[in-house]
Each structure stands twice: as structure tokens, then as C-alpha cells.
Design a protein around this motif. Structure first.
Motif, short mmCIF file in Angstrom:
data_model
loop_
_atom_site.label_atom_id
_atom_site.label_comp_id
_atom_site.label_asym_id
_atom_site.label_seq_id
_atom_site.Cartn_x
_atom_site.Cartn_y
_atom_site.Cartn_z
N LEU A 17 0.83 -1.20 0.00
CA LEU A 17 0.00 0.00 0.00
C LEU A 17 0.86 1.24 0.00
O LEU A 17 1.91 1.28 0.66
CB LEU A 17 -0.90 0.04 1.24
N ASP A 18 0.43 2.27 -0.72
CA ASP A 18 1.11 3.55 -0.56
C ASP A 18 0.75 4.11 0.82
O ASP A 18 -0.18 3.63 1.49
CB ASP A 18 0.79 4.52 -1.70
N ASN A 19 1.52 5.08 1.26
CA ASN A 19 1.34 5.57 2.63
C ASN A 19 -0.05 6.13 2.88
O ASN A 19 -0.59 6.03 3.99
CB ASN A 19 2.39 6.65 2.93
N ALA A 20 -0.66 6.72 1.86
CA ALA A 20 -1.99 7.29 2.04
C ALA A 20 -3.01 6.19 2.31
O ALA A 20 -3.86 6.31 3.21
CB ALA A 20 -2.39 8.10 0.80
N ASP A 21 -2.95 5.11 1.55
CA ASP A 21 -3.88 4.01 1.79
C ASP A 21 -3.57 3.30 3.10
O ASP A 21 -4.48 2.81 3.78
CB ASP A 21 -3.83 3.01 0.62
N ALA A 22 -2.27 3.22 3.47
CA ALA A 22 -1.92 2.61 4.75
C ALA A 22 -2.53 3.41 5.90
O ALA A 22 -3.01 2.84 6.89
CB ALA A 22 -0.40 2.54 4.90
N ALA A 23 -2.52 4.74 5.77
CA ALA A 23 -3.13 5.58 6.81
C ALA A 23 -4.64 5.36 6.86
O ALA A 23 -5.24 5.31 7.94
CB ALA A 23 -2.82 7.05 6.53
N ARG A 24 -5.27 5.21 5.69
CA ARG A 24 -6.71 4.96 5.65
C ARG A 24 -7.04 3.62 6.30
O ARG A 24 -8.05 3.48 7.01
CB ARG A 24 -7.20 4.98 4.20
#
Length: 215
Positions: A144-151
Motif C-alpha cells: 500500500l502507498d502511505n496514504a492508503d496505509a493511513a486509511r
């Protein structure tokens, strides 16, 4: 369906570096990078799915300088067809030596496994400094990119995210939690249970007491 990106593709997040040379792996030393990918042009031939069904998994703790003879002996014992042993053992030893030099470690844990289940199917980050993962056969590791990991951390369902995937043959260094408690890359094994697919996956970790490297 996970998206596979190759060197030169648009859409790479800034925390990921990918290029066609082995020097790409050194990018893992940069503070903002948590995934470094060597998108090489070719890799050794590997056993087909039917052959993989007859091969045992390999787990070793070995000094990098002894990786080639040790891996060769282990592949013989694990039942690898003779034609594949030398090319694969040489490839694995080269990756082990490169990782040992990059992270300044002498001892490495090496696993060469045949996977046909949904092992590690949940998105997670590893409790290591860094981990080299290379899929020789079958679908590659998803990340996952960091944005999706945060989501994901905020409670969004994994099914609503847009995973990327490594291509077979790509060598990747995943930054783990022991290096960065908040910046480790989030990833998972691709779900293949019930599909009849088999993966041949190489995982190399530095010794458990490895210190955090610095650029």
C-alpha cells in the motif's frame, strides 16, 4: 486486482523508489523511502508449478560469505531439480551479499518457500529493520502507498483500498518497524488460496540484532 508498476511508470508515490539497476536498493537508506525496488530485466528460470509441489521449504541462518555453498546444499536436500540449483543459488547468494553489505551485517536469515495458501494475507508491516522479498514464481507481494496505509489504520476496509503489487523477478527492500515505527511499508501476501497457484518466494532478513542503518 493489484496494480503492477514497472520502472518509468507514472504514479509512484514519493516514498517508493524503483529503477532497473541494483543501486535502487540503496534508496532504502533515505529517511522518506520505505520501499526500494530493483526492476531487473531478467531472472533465473524456476521450476514450474508441478515441480514446486514436490519441493521442501528452506530456512537458513548463514553468514553472507557462505550463502552460496550453504544454499546449494540446502536446495539439493530440498529436492530442487538439478538444472535449477546453480542459477538460483547464485542469484540468492548475490542478493544476500548485497543486502549484507548495504546493511553492514554478516549474518542473514534466508527463506525460500513454496506458498500455495493465503499466508500473511492481512496487510501489515514487519518487525524487522529491513526485509528483502523476491517472488520468483506466481503473484508478487502486494503493498500500500502511505496514504492508503493511513486509511487502513483509520478503519477503512482493505477491500476499499488500491493495493500495488511487485512483479515476479523484482527485488524489493521493505523498511520495517524496527527501523521506523511509524514509517514502515504496509504489505501482504497476495490471496491465492483455492486458485491452484503456487508462489516461489525468497525472503532475506538481517540478523535479529541488526542495528538501524544510516545513509
Amino acid at each position: 486486482m493489484a496494480t503492477i508498476l514497472r520502472d518509468g511508470a507514472t504514479g509512484w508515490p514519493e516514498h517508493v523508489v524503483c529503477s532497473t539497476g541494483p543501486e535502487a536498493l540503496a534508496a532504502i537508506l533515505l529517511p522518506h523511502v520505505n520501499l526500494a525496488i530493483w526492476d531487473r530485466a531478467a531472472m533465473p528460470a524456476v521450476p514450474d508449478a508441478e515441480m514446486l509441489a514436490e519441493i521442501e521449504d528452506i530456512t537458513l541462518m548463514v553468514e553472507a560469505a557462505r550463502a552460496l555453498p550453504t544454499m546449494t546444499d540446502a536446495m539439493v536436500a530440498a529436492g530442487y531439480p538439478e538444472a535449477f540449483i546453480a542459477p538460483l543459488a547464485n542469484d540468492i547468494a548475490a542478493h544476500a551479499e548485497r543486502l549484507a553489505q548495504l546493511l553492514d551485517r554478516d549474518t542473514l536469515a534466508i527463506r525460500l518457500e513454496v506458498v500455495e495458501t493465503d499466508a500473511c494475507r492481512r496487510f501489515h508491516s514487519d518487525y524487522v529493520t529491513a526485509r528483502l522479498i523476491l517472488t520468483y514464481a506466481g503473484p508478487g507481494t502486494q503493498w500500500l502507498d502511505n496514504a492508503d496505509a493511513a486509511r487502513l489504520c483509520e478503519g477503512v476496509a482493505a477491500e476499499a483500498l488500491e493495493p500495488r503489487a511487485l512483479a515476479p523477478g523484482q527485488i524489493a527492500l521493505f523498511k520495517g518497524r524496527e527501523w521506523s515505527a511509524t514509517g514502515a511499508i504496509v504489505h501482504r501476501s497476495p490471496p491465492i488460496a483455492g486458485t491452484g497457484q503456487r508462489r516461489l518466494v525468497l525472503v532475506i532478513d538481517p540478523a535479529a540484532d541488526a542495528p538501524v542503518p544510516h545513509a
